[in-house]
Design a protein around this motif. Structure first.
Motif, PDB file in Angstrom:
ATOM      1  N   VAL A  19       0.914  -1.010   0.081  1.00  9.44           N
ATOM      2  CA  VAL A  19      -0.416   0.037  -0.187  1.00  9.44           C
ATOM      3  C   VAL A  19       0.546   1.242   0.391  1.00  9.44           C
ATOM      4  CG1 VAL A  19      -1.512   1.323   1.258  1.00  9.44           C
ATOM      5  CG2 VAL A  19      -2.196  -0.834   0.746  1.00  9.44           C
ATOM      6  N   ILE A  20       1.725   0.932   0.376  1.00 11.18           N
ATOM      7  CA  ILE A  20       2.896   2.375   0.820  1.00 11.18           C
ATOM      8  C   ILE A  20       3.156   2.960  -0.508  1.00 11.18           C
ATOM      9  CG2 ILE A  20       4.699   3.248   1.870  1.00 11.18           C
ATOM     10  CD1 ILE A  20       4.570   2.281   4.645  1.00 11.18           C
ATOM     11  N   TRP A  21       4.248   1.443  -1.040  1.00  8.19           N
ATOM     12  CA  TRP A  21       4.751   2.021  -2.255  1.00  8.19           C
ATOM     13  C   TRP A  21       3.819   1.742  -4.164  1.00  8.19           C
ATOM     14  CZ3 TRP A  21       9.127  -2.115  -1.863  1.00  8.19           C
ATOM     15  CH2 TRP A  21      10.211  -1.594  -1.460  1.00  8.19           C
ATOM     16  N   PHE A  22       2.371   1.612  -3.922  1.00  7.93           N
ATOM     17  CA  PHE A  22       2.183   1.945  -4.961  1.00  7.93           C
ATOM     18  C   PHE A  22       0.334   2.060  -4.350  1.00  7.93           C
ATOM     19  CE2 PHE A  22       5.006  -2.721  -5.347  1.00  7.93           C
ATOM     20  CZ  PHE A  22       5.454  -1.717  -7.008  1.00  7.93           C
ATOM     21  N   GLY A  23       0.000   2.958  -3.595  1.00  4.66           N
ATOM     22  CA  GLY A  23      -0.938   3.485  -2.284  1.00  4.66           C
ATOM     23  C   GLY A  23      -1.076   4.278  -4.427  1.00  4.66           C
ATOM     24  N   ALA A  24      -0.384   5.588  -4.368  1.00  3.63           N
ATOM     25  CA  ALA A  24      -1.253   6.617  -5.272  1.00  3.63           C
ATOM     26  C   ALA A  24      -1.023   5.644  -6.613  1.00  3.63           C
ATOM     27  CB  ALA A  24       0.077   7.180  -5.243  1.00  3.63           C
ATOM     28  N   PRO A  38      -7.651   4.478  -7.441  1.00  4.36           N
ATOM     29  CA  PRO A  38      -9.171   4.230  -7.450  1.00  4.36           C
ATOM     30  C   PRO A  38      -9.175   2.808  -7.081  1.00  4.36           C
ATOM     31  CG  PRO A  38      -8.118   4.876  -9.585  1.00  4.36           C
ATOM     32  CD  PRO A  38      -7.061   4.658  -8.826  1.00  4.36           C
ATOM     33  N   ALA A  39      -8.529   1.968  -7.219  1.00  2.69           N
ATOM     34  CA  ALA A  39      -9.417   0.262  -7.301  1.00  2.69           C
ATOM     35  C   ALA A  39      -9.264   0.262  -5.723  1.00  2.69           C
ATOM     36  CB  ALA A  39      -8.527  -0.572  -6.765  1.00  2.69           C
ATOM     37  N   ILE A  40      -8.076   0.901  -4.602  1.00  2.00           N
ATOM     38  CA  ILE A  40      -8.962   1.702  -3.158  1.00  2.00           C
ATOM     39  C   ILE A  40      -9.907   1.558  -2.820  1.00  2.00           C
ATOM     40  CG2 ILE A  40      -7.201   1.605  -1.130  1.00  2.00           C
ATOM     41  CD1 ILE A  40      -5.388   1.501  -2.564  1.00  2.00           C
ATOM     42  N   ALA A  41     -10.478   3.120  -3.417  1.00  2.00           N
ATOM     43  CA  ALA A  41     -11.240   4.023  -2.928  1.00  2.00           C
ATOM     44  C   ALA A  41     -12.487   3.402  -3.668  1.00  2.00           C
ATOM     45  CB  ALA A  41     -11.452   4.895  -4.098  1.00  2.00           C
ATOM     46  N   SER A  42     -12.404   2.827  -5.018  1.00  3.48           N
ATOM     47  CA  SER A  42     -13.780   1.630  -5.162  1.00  3.48           C
ATOM     48  C   SER A  42     -13.970   0.303  -3.976  1.00  3.48           C
ATOM     49  CB  SER A  42     -13.504   0.420  -6.701  1.00  3.48           C
ATOM     50  OG  SER A  42     -12.652   1.972  -7.514  1.00  3.48           O
ATOM     51  N   LEU A  43     -13.223  -0.090  -3.579  1.00  2.00           N
ATOM     52  CA  LEU A  43     -12.705  -1.202  -2.906  1.00  2.00           C
ATOM     53  C   LEU A  43     -13.473  -0.612  -1.451  1.00  2.00           C
ATOM     54  CD1 LEU A  43     -12.289  -4.359  -2.184  1.00  2.00           C
ATOM     55  CD2 LEU A  43      -9.909  -3.892  -0.845  1.00  2.00           C
ATOM     56  N   ILE A  44     -13.177   0.388  -0.953  1.00  2.00           N
ATOM     57  CA  ILE A  44     -13.676   1.150   0.603  1.00  2.00           C
ATOM     58  C   ILE A  44     -14.797   1.418   0.283  1.00  2.00           C
ATOM     59  CG2 ILE A  44     -13.710   3.537   1.545  1.00  2.00           C
ATOM     60  CD1 ILE A  44     -10.541   3.359   1.407  1.00  2.00           C
ATOM     61  N   ALA A  77      -7.514  12.940 -14.975  1.00  2.00           N
ATOM     62  CA  ALA A  77      -6.840  11.856 -14.591  1.00  2.00           C
ATOM     63  C   ALA A  77      -8.693  11.692 -13.397  1.00  2.00           C
ATOM     64  CB  ALA A  77      -5.571  11.884 -12.585  1.00  2.00           C
ATOM     65  N   LEU A  78      -8.517  12.538 -13.084  1.00  2.00           N
ATOM     66  CA  LEU A  78     -10.211  12.988 -12.072  1.00  2.00           C
ATOM     67  C   LEU A  78     -11.755  12.732 -12.516  1.00  2.00           C
ATOM     68  CD1 LEU A  78     -11.540  13.454  -9.099  1.00  2.00           C
ATOM     69  CD2 LEU A  78     -11.447  16.114 -10.300  1.00  2.00           C
ATOM     70  N   LEU A  79     -11.270  12.603 -14.035  1.00  2.00           N
ATOM     71  CA  LEU A  79     -12.413  12.059 -15.156  1.00  2.00           C
ATOM     72  C   LEU A  79     -12.089  10.853 -15.314  1.00  2.00           C
ATOM     73  CD1 LEU A  79     -12.401  15.058 -17.458  1.00  2.00           C
ATOM     74  CD2 LEU A  79     -14.103  14.160 -16.245  1.00  2.00           C
ATOM     75  N   ILE A  80     -10.873  10.183 -15.608  1.00  2.53           N
ATOM     76  CA  ILE A  80     -10.445   8.722 -15.476  1.00  2.53           C
ATOM     77  C   ILE A  80     -10.922   8.608 -14.637  1.00  2.53           C
ATOM     78  CG2 ILE A  80      -9.010   6.994 -15.941  1.00  2.53           C
ATOM     79  CD1 ILE A  80      -6.948   9.249 -17.744  1.00  2.53           C
ATOM     80  N   TYR A  81     -10.609   8.572 -13.280  1.00  2.20           N
ATOM     81  CA  TYR A  81     -11.377   8.043 -11.806  1.00  2.20           C
ATOM     82  C   TYR A  81     -12.996   7.574 -11.952  1.00  2.20           C
ATOM     83  CZ  TYR A  81      -6.108   8.300 -10.332  1.00  2.20           C
ATOM     84  OH  TYR A  81      -5.030   8.142  -9.627  1.00  2.20           O
ATOM     85  N   MET A  82     -13.090   8.848 -12.330  1.00  2.00           N
ATOM     86  CA  MET A  82     -15.032   8.748 -12.214  1.00  2.00           C
ATOM     87  C   MET A  82     -16.029   7.726 -12.918  1.00  2.00           C
ATOM     88  SD  MET A  82     -15.245  11.190  -9.663  1.00  2.00           S
ATOM     89  CE  MET A  82     -15.023  12.989  -8.857  1.00  2.00           C
ATOM     90  N   ILE A 101     -17.293   2.164 -12.058  1.00  2.00           N
ATOM     91  CA  ILE A 101     -17.290   0.176 -12.698  1.00  2.00           C
ATOM     92  C   ILE A 101     -16.633  -0.972 -11.437  1.00  2.00           C
ATOM     93  CG2 ILE A 101     -16.077  -0.539 -14.337  1.00  2.00           C
ATOM     94  CD1 ILE A 101     -16.401   1.309 -16.193  1.00  2.00           C
ATOM     95  N   LEU A 102     -15.716  -0.426 -11.162  1.00  2.00           N
ATOM     96  CA  LEU A 102     -15.091  -1.038 -10.390  1.00  2.00           C
ATOM     97  C   LEU A 102     -15.741  -1.704  -8.800  1.00  2.00           C
ATOM     98  CD1 LEU A 102     -10.794   0.393  -9.928  1.00  2.00           C
ATOM     99  CD2 LEU A 102     -12.432  -1.829 -11.123  1.00  2.00           C
TER     100      LEU A 102
END
Length: 359
Positions: free
Chosen positions: A32-37, A41-47, A161-166, A171-172
């Motif tokens: 999470v520390i190394w690849f969190g950024a 999107p995947a972490i936010a979708s999981l939450i 990037a924000l639009l891509i996340y939206m 979807i996730l």
């Protein structure tokens, strides 16, 4: 030294399941520390899916089939997301821009207030101290104002990037809800078949964290919505922006409410002056905070184990320093998880010392 390390390993890592759990925790933290950024999107979708799963479960309990429950909850989530993007977000940005434009006038009035302090309290406040404080605050606010005004072509990559996340996040979220059992079974196949300690920790963490995260999300909506209604009724300037700050302040226990009181009081003071209207604004704000702490929090978090205030503050500082805003939001669930891990961790007693006559 070797004997001490061997004794610690014998006491805390003699169980195979404990060793595997320790490796999972260390690997997950480093990942999470190394690849969190990169995987935000995947972490936010999981939450978000974790939060919405409670609604799916409630609809299932009411007799609605699971596929229909998932679709209904997902459509509600999409509606809230679209309303936030096209309704609340532009309003908040407009109010932030207006506040940036009003900042010079506010600070001119603030300077006039500060200049009166050395005259009224010469023994406590000196003119030099007031000028130094005013210059420092003016410099910081000037930097913030320039950043807000310079929001232009340099921010286009962030907007893209924000639009891509939206697009990615909904979807996730849908697939996390739809294939929850498949994903959990795939993860369970990577773990030992006999894992009573992991089951115990998972049950405790799932219960505590689910109640906390879902309750905290509901608390943000209720407190922010009630504040917006109250401030709008009292014609408080920047009601949407201040309501967002008040809603988000509940994320940080004890500290958030104290910090957000400052902008509420400052804007109310410069909008209405020292008068009855300002007193009404602060009274409504105080009532909302009192109801939140004494009514809403006990109702929403009745099933959550209370941590000591010192543990909560330390967890907020530690995880906030590592993961920023997400660390602050999940400081209490992470502290609860660590508490559950420490409580369930198998500890093997050291062998008793040999008695006389034994080899």
């Amino acid at each position: 030294m070797i004997r001490i390390l061997r004794g610690l390993a014998h006491k805390y890592f003699s169980d195979e399941e404990a060793v595997i759990l320790f490796l999972i925790l260390v690997t997950g933290t480093i990942f999470v520390i190394w690849f969190g950024a990169m995987l935000a999107p995947a972490i936010a979708s999981l939450i978000v899916a974790f939060i919405l799963q409670g609604l799916v479960t409630k609809l299932n309990g009411l007799g609605l089939p699971e596929p229909i429950s998932i679709i209904v909850v997902f459509l509600v989530f999409l509606g809230v997301l679209v309303g936030f993007i096209f309704g609340l977000l532009p309003l908040i940005w407009t109010q932030v821009s207006n506040l940036a434009g009003e900042t010079p006038r506010i600070f001119r009035e603030l300077q006039s207030y500060l200049e009166l302090l050395p005259e009224e309290y010469p023994q406590l406040v000196s003119a030099e101290a007031v000028n130094t404080l005013y210059q420092q605050v003016s410099t910081e606010v000037g930097h913030m104002t320039q950043w807000l005004v310079s929001f232009s072509l340099s921010s286009i990559p962030d907007l893209v990037a924000l639009l891509i996340y939206m697009v990615l996040v909904p979807i996730l979220v849908f697939f996390f809800l739809k294939d929850r059992e498949v994903l959990l079974s795939a993860i369970s196949r990577l773990l030992p078949s006999q894992r009573p300690m992991m089951f115990r920790i998972w049950h405790e963490v799932n219960l505590q964290c689910a109640n906390y995260v879902r309750g905290k999300a509901l608390e943000i909506l209720i407190v922010g919505g009630a504040t917006y209604i109250g401030f709008k009724f009292l014609s408080m300037p920047y009601a949407a922006l201040l309501s967002l700050l008040v809603g988000l302040s509940v994320v940080i226990p004890y500290i958030g409410a104290a910090v957000v009181t400052i902008p509420v009081a400052v804007i109310g003071l410069f909008a209405f002056g020292w008068g009855s209207h300002f007193i009404w604004v602060m009274a409504v704000y105080g009532i909302i905070q009192a109801l939140d702490g004494n009514v809403l929090v006990p109702v929403l978090f009745s099933e959550v184990n209370n941590l000591h205030p010192v543990a909560i503050i330390v967890a907020v500082l530690f995880f906030g320093g590592i993961w920023g805003l997400w660390g602050v939001f999940f400081a209490i669930p992470l502290a609860t998880m660590l508490k559950a891990v420490f409580s369930a961790w198998p500890v093997k007693e050291s062998a008793p010392p040999p008695t006389a006559g034994q080899p």
